[in-house]
Design a protein around this motif. Structure first.
Motif: not given
Length: 71
Positions: A24-43
């Protein structure tokens, strides 16, 4: 968050992650702390936007897999 996403879109073309692309032509987003809290919500918010491939980073593989399954 909208401001961050706009900033990310401006810089996305400068990163060469083509070796990880799924065609796909989609760019990448890297989300750290993705398992809980703000990181999870952000993902989840980024996934709902649908404009990015997402790389999740977490210290807990089990929790990260659960987030992956949800989003």
């Amino acid at each position: 968050m909208i401001r961050f996403l706009e900033s990310y879109r401006e810089r996305a073309g400068k990163c060469n992650l083509s070796q990880y692309t799924d065609g796909t032509a989609k760019p990448w987003a890297i989300v750290t702390g993705a398992s809980e809290g703000i990181g999870r919500q952000f993902a989840g918010d980024i996934a709902a936007d649908g404009l990015f491939n997402i790389a999740l980073v977490s210290r807990s593989n089990e929790k990260m897999q659960k987030v992956k399954d949800v989003i």
